[in-house]
Design an enzyme around this catalytic site. Sequence first.
Site, PDB file in Angstrom:
ATOM      1  CB  SER A 117      -0.265   7.363  -1.632  1.00 11.13           C
ATOM      2  OG  SER A 117      -1.621   7.830  -1.675  1.00 11.13           O
ATOM      3  CE1 TYR A 141      -3.098   2.495  -0.150  1.00  8.16           C
ATOM      4  CE2 TYR A 141      -3.670   5.273  -0.712  1.00  8.16           C
ATOM      5  CZ  TYR A 141      -2.915   4.220  -0.696  1.00  8.16           C
ATOM      6  OH  TYR A 141      -1.896   4.314  -2.021  1.00  8.16           O
ATOM      7  CE  LYS A 145       0.808   2.512  -0.460  1.00  8.54           C
ATOM      8  NZ  LYS A 145       1.556   2.095  -1.183  1.00  8.54           N
TER       9      LYS A 145
HETATM   10  N1  LIG Z   1      -2.707   4.315  -8.418  1.00  3.69           N
HETATM   11  C1  LIG Z   1      -2.877   5.645  -8.311  1.00  3.69           C
HETATM   12  O1  LIG Z   1      -3.013   6.291  -8.314  1.00  3.69           O
HETATM   13  C2  LIG Z   1      -1.780   5.446  -6.967  1.00  3.69           C
HETATM   14  C3  LIG Z   1      -1.357   6.475  -6.309  1.00  3.69           C
HETATM   15  C4  LIG Z   1      -0.974   6.882  -5.019  1.00  3.69           C
HETATM   16  C5  LIG Z   1      -0.729   5.396  -4.503  1.00  3.69           C
HETATM   17  N2  LIG Z   1      -0.724   4.581  -5.067  1.00  3.69           N
HETATM   18  C6  LIG Z   1       0.658   2.849  -4.942  1.00  3.69           C
HETATM   19  O2  LIG Z   1       1.456   2.538  -5.985  1.00  3.69           O
HETATM   20  C7  LIG Z   1       1.433   1.054  -6.035  1.00  3.69           C
HETATM   21  C8  LIG Z   1       1.276   0.594  -6.647  1.00  3.69           C
HETATM   22  O3  LIG Z   1      -0.446   1.065  -7.285  1.00  3.69           O
HETATM   23  P1  LIG Z   1      -1.483   0.287  -8.018  1.00  3.69           P
HETATM   24  O4  LIG Z   1      -2.692   1.019  -8.377  1.00  3.69           O
HETATM   25  O5  LIG Z   1      -0.638   0.060  -9.357  1.00  3.69           O
HETATM   26  O6  LIG Z   1      -1.932  -1.326  -7.920  1.00  3.69           O
HETATM   27  P2  LIG Z   1      -2.256  -2.856  -7.952  1.00  3.69           P
HETATM   28  O7  LIG Z   1      -2.907  -3.064  -7.082  1.00  3.69           O
HETATM   29  O8  LIG Z   1      -2.366  -2.493  -9.868  1.00  3.69           O
HETATM   30  O9  LIG Z   1      -0.500  -2.728  -7.821  1.00  3.69           O
HETATM   31  C9  LIG Z   1      -0.551  -3.481  -6.947  1.00  3.69           C
HETATM   32  C10 LIG Z   1       0.253  -4.930  -6.918  1.00  3.69           C
HETATM   33  O10 LIG Z   1       0.488  -5.533  -5.618  1.00  3.69           O
HETATM   34  C11 LIG Z   1       0.592  -6.377  -5.587  1.00  3.69           C
HETATM   35  N3  LIG Z   1      -0.182  -6.809  -4.075  1.00  3.69           N
HETATM   36  C12 LIG Z   1      -0.281  -6.736  -3.246  1.00  3.69           C
HETATM   37  N4  LIG Z   1      -0.145  -7.274  -2.079  1.00  3.69           N
HETATM   38  C13 LIG Z   1       1.511  -8.174  -2.115  1.00  3.69           C
HETATM   39  C14 LIG Z   1       2.203  -8.315  -1.200  1.00  3.69           C
HETATM   40  N5  LIG Z   1       2.202  -8.852  -0.208  1.00  3.69           N
HETATM   41  N6  LIG Z   1       3.063  -9.314  -1.429  1.00  3.69           N
HETATM   42  C15 LIG Z   1       3.161  -9.483  -3.150  1.00  3.69           C
HETATM   43  N7  LIG Z   1       2.512  -8.578  -4.376  1.00  3.69           N
HETATM   44  C16 LIG Z   1       1.521  -7.765  -3.667  1.00  3.69           C
HETATM   45  C17 LIG Z   1      -1.351  -7.119  -6.261  1.00  3.69           C
HETATM   46  O11 LIG Z   1      -0.671  -8.780  -6.985  1.00  3.69           O
HETATM   47  C18 LIG Z   1      -0.574  -6.724  -7.620  1.00  3.69           C
HETATM   48  O12 LIG Z   1      -0.209  -6.574  -8.348  1.00  3.69           O
HETATM   49  C19 LIG Z   1       0.711   1.121  -4.370  1.00  3.69           C
HETATM   50  O13 LIG Z   1       1.331   0.962  -3.121  1.00  3.69           O
HETATM   51  C20 LIG Z   1       0.055   2.486  -3.846  1.00  3.69           C
HETATM   52  O14 LIG Z   1      -0.555   2.242  -2.933  1.00  3.69           O
HETATM   53  C21 LIG Z   1      -1.238   3.982  -6.645  1.00  3.69           C
END
Ligand SMILES: NC(=O)c1ccc[n+]([C@@H]2O[C@H](COP(=O)([O-])OP(=O)(O)OC[C@H]3O[C@@H](n4cnc5c(N)ncnc54)[C@H](O)[C@@H]3O)[C@@H](O)[C@H]2O)c1
Length: 325
Positions: A117, A141, A145
């Site tokens: 991120s 957070y 990362k």
């Molecule tokens: N959405 C954004 O704007 C954004 C921006 C920067 C980084 N990210 C990163 O992208 C990734 C996905 O984000 P997202 O928005 O899809 O979030 P989300 O919450 O929709 O998806 C995360 C998924 O991980 C699963 N999960 C969490 N902990 C777990 C574990 N210990 N074992 C197995 N599964 C687990 C959850 O059930 C969920 O399905 C994350 O790592 C997040 O930090 C997202």
Amino acid sequence: MRILVTGGAGYVGCATVETLLAAGHAVVVLDSLVTSSRGRLPAEARLVEGSVADRPAVAELLRSERIEAVLHCAARSLVGESMRDPGLYLRENVAGGIALLDALADAGVDRFVFSSSAAVYGVPERTPIDEETPAAPINPYGASKLALETALRAWGARGLRAISLRYFNVAGASERSGEAHDPETHLIPNLLAAARTGEPVTLFGDDFPTPDGTPVRDYIHVLDLADAHLAALERTEGIPAGLTVCNLGTGHGFSVKEVLAAAEAVTGRPIPRTVGPRRAGDPPVLVAANERARTLLGWTPRRSTLPEMIGSAWAWEQRRGEVPA
Ligand SMILES: NC(=O)c1ccc[n+]([C@@H]2O[C@H](COP(=O)([O-])OP(=O)(O)OC[C@H]3O[C@@H](n4cnc5c(N)ncnc54)[C@H](O)[C@@H]3O)[C@@H](O)[C@H]2O)c1
């Protein structure tokens, strides 16, 4: 390629699974369903319910499914929650991630792509932000990362070839996957909720040193992001062991007021708003330098316009039956 996608039932993971399947790859999803549900996953992706922290089970899954590369999207990702409960973020995102890396070593899997991120940069001194900008996260957070990126660098000594993708603001929807975080902290779904319900959305400050006073951010369509993941997974074959970091953004920013006006145009509805105080640590402008993604991955964002991102998100909400006719 046979790919394990952790967190594949979530917003980014699921959109990426759709793209990987369409490119002809075999996909297994490992997800604890802690912030998602199995509903949006395509039937062709096998879902295994469990945690990345369960090293023996993950190693067995990698072996039995003959996995060649892992895309690690699973994480806790709410900044405010991470301030209230940093231990949760260090256990889940850092300790859980390290258990996953141990499982890869146990099973002899050496190709890895990580959902990182722009939060690792904190409040950077200059913009656009390139990958040499010092990482200085300002919340647990972002720190979680950065800590897993440090671990990935260390696992290079064990032969791991890793690409860490530092996402800027992900937006929009794929056929099956749109944003549904709980609580939702992202601007576009909150604007669409205000358009739907008539409840005002809060803008956090309108006195920033930007052309219209509201913060400028770099938004990237989730399907452009998915394309970059596909390219990164393929690219892990040809890179040396160790960690390569790569920003994922468009290199262009939109202000909060520009996004709001575009959401009014897409929905055809007025969006009521109130202006609140600035949030702590909110910089005026966060825009990615994305030359590395273009050269390393041969990637170009194609759909990251405001009408496409907001239009796809609005259409996805309508498909979910959340918008009254
Ligand atoms: N959405 C954004 O704007 C954004 C921006 C920067 C980084 N990210 C990163 O992208 C990734 C996905 O984000 P997202 O928005 O899809 O979030 P989300 O919450 O929709 O998806 C995360 C998924 O991980 C699963 N999960 C969490 N902990 C777990 C574990 N210990 N074992 C197995 N599964 C687990 C959850 O059930 C969920 O399905 C994350 O790592 C997040 O930090 C997202």
